[in-house]
Design a protein around this motif. Structure first.
Motif, PDB file in Angstrom:
ATOM      1  N   ALA A 322      47.463  47.862  40.188  1.00  0.00           N
ATOM      2  CA  ALA A 322      46.179  48.267  41.037  1.00  0.00           C
ATOM      3  C   ALA A 322      45.375  49.234  40.631  1.00  0.00           C
ATOM      4  O   ALA A 322      44.677  49.990  41.425  1.00  0.00           O
ATOM      5  N   VAL A 323      45.153  49.572  39.110  1.00  0.00           N
ATOM      6  CA  VAL A 323      44.192  50.646  39.091  1.00  0.00           C
ATOM      7  C   VAL A 323      43.040  50.055  38.963  1.00  0.00           C
ATOM      8  O   VAL A 323      42.709  49.041  38.353  1.00  0.00           O
ATOM      9  N   SER A 324      41.981  50.955  39.557  1.00  0.00           N
ATOM     10  CA  SER A 324      40.620  50.392  39.877  1.00  0.00           C
ATOM     11  C   SER A 324      39.707  50.804  38.562  1.00  0.00           C
ATOM     12  O   SER A 324      40.041  51.654  37.866  1.00  0.00           O
ATOM     13  N   PRO A 325      38.509  50.054  38.449  1.00  0.00           N
ATOM     14  CA  PRO A 325      37.647  50.242  37.443  1.00  0.00           C
ATOM     15  C   PRO A 325      37.278  51.514  37.565  1.00  0.00           C
ATOM     16  O   PRO A 325      36.652  52.324  36.491  1.00  0.00           O
ATOM     17  N   GLU A 326      37.004  52.208  38.828  1.00  0.00           N
ATOM     18  CA  GLU A 326      36.437  53.606  38.756  1.00  0.00           C
ATOM     19  C   GLU A 326      37.391  54.858  38.297  1.00  0.00           C
ATOM     20  O   GLU A 326      37.039  55.629  37.553  1.00  0.00           O
ATOM     21  N   ALA A 327      38.993  54.344  38.202  1.00  0.00           N
ATOM     22  CA  ALA A 327      39.888  55.358  37.703  1.00  0.00           C
ATOM     23  C   ALA A 327      39.633  55.147  36.120  1.00  0.00           C
ATOM     24  O   ALA A 327      39.859  56.305  35.497  1.00  0.00           O
ATOM     25  N   LEU A 328      39.297  53.880  35.587  1.00  0.00           N
ATOM     26  CA  LEU A 328      38.965  54.057  34.353  1.00  0.00           C
ATOM     27  C   LEU A 328      37.903  54.739  33.907  1.00  0.00           C
ATOM     28  O   LEU A 328      37.849  55.320  32.714  1.00  0.00           O
ATOM     29  N   THR A 329      36.734  54.838  34.398  1.00  0.00           N
ATOM     30  CA  THR A 329      35.597  55.385  34.285  1.00  0.00           C
ATOM     31  C   THR A 329      35.913  56.817  34.170  1.00  0.00           C
ATOM     32  O   THR A 329      35.448  57.412  33.367  1.00  0.00           O
ATOM     33  N   ARG A 330      36.692  57.172  35.242  1.00  0.00           N
ATOM     34  CA  ARG A 330      37.017  58.735  35.012  1.00  0.00           C
ATOM     35  C   ARG A 330      37.751  59.169  33.849  1.00  0.00           C
ATOM     36  O   ARG A 330      37.509  60.074  33.438  1.00  0.00           O
ATOM     37  N   MET A 331      38.586  58.177  33.424  1.00  0.00           N
ATOM     38  CA  MET A 331      39.219  58.425  32.445  1.00  0.00           C
ATOM     39  C   MET A 331      38.438  58.463  31.014  1.00  0.00           C
ATOM     40  O   MET A 331      38.469  59.346  30.182  1.00  0.00           O
ATOM     41  N   ALA A 332      37.437  57.633  30.916  1.00  0.00           N
ATOM     42  CA  ALA A 332      36.711  57.742  29.927  1.00  0.00           C
ATOM     43  C   ALA A 332      35.678  58.906  29.743  1.00  0.00           C
ATOM     44  O   ALA A 332      35.104  59.480  28.812  1.00  0.00           O
ATOM     45  N   THR A 333      35.164  59.158  31.200  1.00  0.00           N
ATOM     46  CA  THR A 333      34.168  60.233  31.311  1.00  0.00           C
ATOM     47  C   THR A 333      34.944  61.588  30.931  1.00  0.00           C
ATOM     48  O   THR A 333      34.504  62.653  30.320  1.00  0.00           O
ATOM     49  N   ASP A 334      36.178  61.638  31.439  1.00  0.00           N
ATOM     50  CA  ASP A 334      36.959  62.967  31.159  1.00  0.00           C
ATOM     51  C   ASP A 334      37.117  63.222  29.662  1.00  0.00           C
ATOM     52  O   ASP A 334      37.115  64.480  29.287  1.00  0.00           O
ATOM     53  N   LYS A 335      37.484  62.296  28.829  1.00  0.00           N
ATOM     54  CA  LYS A 335      37.593  62.231  27.455  1.00  0.00           C
ATOM     55  C   LYS A 335      36.148  62.566  26.607  1.00  0.00           C
ATOM     56  O   LYS A 335      36.128  62.962  25.345  1.00  0.00           O
TER      57      LYS A 335
END
Length: 560
Positions: A322-335
């Motif tokens: 149940a990982v959301s696209p928003e969580a993936l966006t944060r992952m990309a932004t953090d890196k």
């Protein structure tokens, strides 16, 4: 959250990963069937000068005709490149006599006669690429590897390039998805390999063959570069070594299939068709391989990455993912891994620069020695087909041993010592007399095993050294260095005119020296795949061995 954590939540290593690896490994079989094709495509059978008006010697046997027409070499065999300007009938009375007047010996004037018992046709017999034209024969392999060298830079850059670079704002999502990326470049590579491979088979001149083989090399470079990183980026830390070894085993399978295909198809046009045909099956199967989610996140394409991760979880039986696209966006932004990168980026920061320089030397040495051994199938008392098959068979136990070794002694030690020992075996065969064919065969086979072990390790090792945003650029650069080594390797055989053992001395020296350089690279055993440049450059705290075994340690911690 790290991408490895996402993979665990999607089932880690399940049916989804097995399907991807099966298709990618199938595609990898195509590589050795072209990379080592020169052994059979350009094979030079026994030959001698064509003898004019041979029908006039009706009372002489074939051996007697050769005796009066072709001078002998010091070892007693007939010359391949010289003939008498006039028949020397006195040699029928005493064949041990040699003409004192050297002016009656000349180069072949009427072409050559070839022994066709082993090869019906090769490019050597098609266009008489022997004697003075021998260099053109060896250059065929060089042209191919020059193509691979050029393709390494092109495909390495394009497969790392962000999908919407250069795409207009009104372009729809489907258009953007098809622009660049791992999968798109892999599809392009296979299609072009199929087209240029078939054009090579239809060549009507040496120039046409040289051009089409060069373009085939460019196309196949994409397949060589992308298959392993695409597979590696879908598996967790615990299965990275298994993935690298499995992919490498299918190279050996292709190696053995090449020996079988060459044994069954003795005419070079149809042999090219036979080794190019499997590309069509790979093109069809590639439809079921998704783009790398790890790479999509690194480039900020989170919606497409999320869709592939959901597919992965569903196939692996993880319906609660149940990982959301928003969580993936944060992952990309953090890196902060967006932006445009090129091969120049590999040399802009200190640690990455050291890695790039050393890995380039290692790749050159690995490829130079590997192809030097792989393209020397004579002098071991075995047929060329059996030598090719045995060299392929020995690679599989070498890979299995490396599977256990790299997880125990580490990547760096394995890389260095396999390369050094391959050089030692090449050097040993320089001093072993030619008459000891059995011993030479054993040493050559062991050396081939070490050489393949070095090649297996370098693919796995390099894909772990570079961060995700530069991984294909890094693989492109190192592949460039490897193909440079591959392009020079066949030309070294021409050095035997200077000194008979000079080619082997060169292969030995390069292997040992590049193996020593491997000691300068960092260890990556149980290390998380770095996502961005900062994962390599910023100092990190080294984790405890227990944590390292479970999760992997930051790369920078092992650089000290």
């Amino acid at each position: 959250m790290k991408f490895e954590d996402l993979l665990v939540e999607t089932g880690g290593f399940g049916r989804f990963q097995i399907l991807i690896l099966a298709i990618l490994c199938l595609a990898r079989i195509n590589l050795p069937m072209h990379f080592l094709l020169h052994n059979f495509l350009a094979a030079t059978p026994s030959h001698h000068c064509a003898i004019p008006h041979q029908e006039a010697f009706v009372n002489l046997t074939v051996e007697e005709i050769l005796l009066i027409s072709i001078p002998r070499k010091p070892d007693g065999t007939f010359s391949s490149c010289e003939m008498f300007s006039q028949p020397q009938f006195h040699l029928l009375l005493n064949s041990s006599l040699q003409p004192e007047n050297k002016s009656i010996v000349q180069h072949c004037q009427h072409g050559w006669v070839y022994d066709r018992s082993q090869f019906t046709s090769t490019i050597s017999t098609q266009w008489d690429l022997v004697c003075e034209q021998r260099g053109l024969n060896q250059a065929t392999a060089t042209f191919f590897f020059i193509g691979v060298t050029m393709g390494a830079m092109v495909f390495g850059y394009l497969s790392d390039r962000t999908l919407d670079n250069g795409v207009s704002s009104h372009c729809n999502p489907a258009c953007a998805r098809g622009r660049f990326g791992r999968k798109s470049m892999l599809q392009l590579s296979l299609v072009c390999s199929m087209v240029f491979g078939m054009l090579s088979a239809a060549s009507v001149s040496y120039t046409m063959l040289a051009i089409t083989r060069t373009l085939t090399g460019v196309a196949l470079s994409g397949l060589s570069l992308i298959v392993l990183p695409l597979g590696m980026e879908w598996v967790d830390v615990q299965h990275r070594t298994f993935t690298g070894i499995l992919s490498s085993i299918f190279w050996s399978v292709g190696n053995m299939l090449l020996a079988l295909a060459a044994y069954l198809v003795r005419e070079w046009h149809w042999l090219l068709v036979a080794v190019t045909g499997p590309c069509l099956l790979s093109i069809v199967c590639l439809w079921w391989v998704p783009e790398s989610a790890r790479w999509l996140i690194a480039k900020g394409k989170v919606k497409q990455a999320h869709r592939h991760l959901l597919t992965c979880a569903r196939m692996n039986g993880k319906k609660d993912f149940a990982v959301s696209p928003e969580a993936l966006t944060r992952m990309a932004t953090d890196k902060n891994m967006g932006g445009s990168y090129s091969c120049i980026s590999l040399f802009r920061t200190p640690v990455l620069r050291k890695i790039s320089l050393c890995s380039g030397v290692v790749w050159f040495g690995v490829a130079f020695s590997y192809y030097g051994m792989s393209m020397n199938l004579t002098g071991f008392g075995l047929s060329i087909y059996l030598s090719q098959f045995v060299f392929g068979v020995i690679e599989i136990p070498a890979k299995i041993v490396m599977y256990m070794l790299v997880n125990r002694v580490g990547r760096r030690q394995s890389q260095a010592w396999t390369l050094i020992l391959a050089g030692v075996c090449i050097g040993a065969n320089i001093v072993i007399p030619k008459s000891f064919t059995s011993l030479r065969s054993v040493v050559a086979t062991v050396g081939k095993g070490f050489s393949e072990a070095a090649f297996t390790t370098v693919f796995l090792y390099t894909s772990e050294l570079y961060p995700t945003i530069l991984r294909q650029n890094g693989m492109g650069y190192t592949s460039f260095m490897a193909r440079l080594g591959g392009a020079l390797a066949p030309l070294m055989f021409l050095l035997d005119e200077v000194w008979r053992s000079l080619p082997e001395v060169t292969y030995c020296s390069v292997a040992v020296c590049s193996g020593a350089v491997a000691f300068l690279l960092p260890e990556t055993l149980n290390v998380r795949l770095p996502e961005g440049i900062e994962d390599i450059e910023k100092p990190q705290v080294k984790m405890m061995p227990e944590a390292s075994a479970a999760e992997g340690v930051p790369l920078q911690a092992l650089l000290k």
